[in-house]
Design an enzyme around this catalytic site. Structure first.
Site, PDB file in Angstrom:
ATOM      1  N   LYS A  23       0.831  -1.207   0.000  1.00 19.59           N
ATOM      2  CA  LYS A  23       0.000   0.000   0.000  1.00 19.59           C
ATOM      3  C   LYS A  23       0.865   1.256   0.000  1.00 19.59           C
ATOM      4  O   LYS A  23       0.418   2.319  -0.388  1.00 19.59           O
ATOM      5  CB  LYS A  23      -0.905   0.000   1.223  1.00 19.59           C
ATOM      6  CG  LYS A  23      -2.023  -1.012   1.105  1.00 19.59           C
ATOM      7  CD  LYS A  23      -2.860  -1.071   2.364  1.00 19.59           C
ATOM      8  CE  LYS A  23      -3.923  -2.146   2.233  1.00 19.59           C
ATOM      9  NZ  LYS A  23      -4.377  -2.661   3.505  1.00 19.59           N
TER      10      LYS A  23
HETATM   11  N1  GLU Z   1      -6.602  -8.000   7.251  1.00 23.42           N
HETATM   12  C1  GLU Z   1      -5.723  -8.826   6.497  1.00 23.42           C
HETATM   13  C2  GLU Z   1      -5.119  -8.032   5.342  1.00 23.42           C
HETATM   14  O1  GLU Z   1      -5.617  -6.980   4.992  1.00 23.42           O
HETATM   15  C3  GLU Z   1      -6.437 -10.030   5.917  1.00 23.42           C
HETATM   16  C4  GLU Z   1      -6.643 -11.077   6.919  1.00 23.42           C
HETATM   17  C5  GLU Z   1      -7.420 -12.297   6.442  1.00 23.42           C
HETATM   18  O2  GLU Z   1      -8.008 -12.266   5.364  1.00 23.42           O
HETATM   19  O3  GLU Z   1      -7.454 -13.269   7.200  1.00 23.42           O
HETATM   20  O4  GLU Z   1      -4.145  -8.472   4.788  1.00 23.42           O
END
Ligand code: GLU
Length: 310
Positions: free
Chosen positions: A251
């Site tokens: 990002k």
């Molecule tokens: N929040 C995590 C991310 O943005 C993804 C976690 C998941 O899908 O288990 O990479």
């Protein structure tokens, strides 16, 4: 009913890799006539911002990836859908895990843990050496010494196996992969491993689709499912998208994020490009997400750790 979810962390604008995960999860659910949840994983208060979460919603809308539940405003019966608002739910789940007698307070600082790492541990993974693990298990409750402590859970020395929707049969031994892991940090923040399991279980998620950087987390999560007595979902880990230099998209790197992509391409061009990377169409011709539902097939998704996008 098949229930999938997209669980982005609102720490910046989404990039093409995030969209790849979102698209494949969405297609898998839509093909089965299921339910798709948008969960905002804003556990890290320093890096998460609501404006990013709103942009994620706007970007998904723009691409035609509609969700049935969740989002910032949280419509649906399994809310709240922002992790920052689920403190009491995680606290209840932690109490149940403490009652198993397998958790313990850990006073190690990160520097102490790094100091005990074996020299060959060069891939950045940290294996906890068990410094604070009590000699006798089970432990009855968490003794409060007044010092800030994280809460760790003892892991078994055994293979935990599962069948991944893309990578097939996988096994991991948590003792060798990570050691006893943290459920709650010393500053009170909830660990991803605990929160994701509790949320997926409570929200009735039956299929988890995410980047293959999280493949190693799956055994930790399956272990928590087992201890909590919940049915684990199916997992499908998708290749990470990398830039021409072979670095995983991030990002922080602006080149392939949605702000840029939306000025250069139509939604159809982006969906078409992702569909080609997923092996669903032969070339990156423009198409709508809903046109891919009929041809979606996990068997076509390449079982490789990364794919280069130019
Ligand atoms: N929040 C995590 C991310 O943005 C993804 C976690 C998941 O899908 O288990 O990479």
């Amino acid at each position: 009913m098949k229930t999938g979810r997209f669980a982005p962390s609102p720490t910046g604008r989404m990039h093409l890799g995030n969209l790849f995960t979102a698209l494949l999860s969405w297609l898998s659910v839509r093909k089965a006539g299921g339910r798709w949840i948008l969960r905002i994983e804003d556990l890290d208060p320093q890096r998460s911002r609501m404006e990013y979460a709103r942009q994620i919603e706007d970007d998904l809308d723009w691409l035609g990836l509609s969700w049935d539940e969740g989002g910032v405003d949280g419509s649906g019966s399994h809310g709240p859908y922002c992790q920052s608002m689920r403190h009491d739910i995680y606290a209840g789940a932690l109490d149940s895990l403490v009652a198993t007698g397998l958790t313990y307070p850990c006073y190690c600082r990160r520097a102490d843990i790094l100091a005990t790492q074996a020299p060959h541990q060069s891939d950045g993974r940290v294996i906890y050496a068990g410094t604070c693990r009590p000699r006798h298990l089970p432990v009855s409750g968490l003794a409060d010494s007044g010092r800030p402590a994280s809460t760790r859970i003892c892991v078994p020395d055994e293979e935990i196996g599962f069948v991944d929707g893309v990578f097939g049969r996988r096994t991991a031994n948590l003792t060798q992969e990570c050691g006893d892991f943290v459920l709650r940090r010393a500053d009170g923040a909830w660990a991803y491993q605990l929160a994701v399991v509790v949320d997926d279980a409570m929200m009735g998620v039956t299929e988890v689709v995410r980047g293959c950087d999280l493949l190693l987390s799956t055994a930790q999560q399956l272990y928590l499912y087992r201890l909590s007595g919940w049915t684990a979902p199916d997992y499908a880990h998708v290749p990470l998208l990398c830039n021409a230099a072979g670095q995983r998209l991030s990002k922080r790197d602006m080149s392939l994020n949605m702000a840029q992509l939306r000025t250069r391409f139509t939604p159809g061009q982006i969906i078409g490009r992702l569909a080609a990377l997923a092996g669903l169409i032969s070339g990156p011709e423009s198409c709508r997400a809903d046109e891919l539902v009929g041809i979606f097939d996990w068997n076509r998704v390449p079982a490789v750790p990364s794919v280069i996008v130019e």
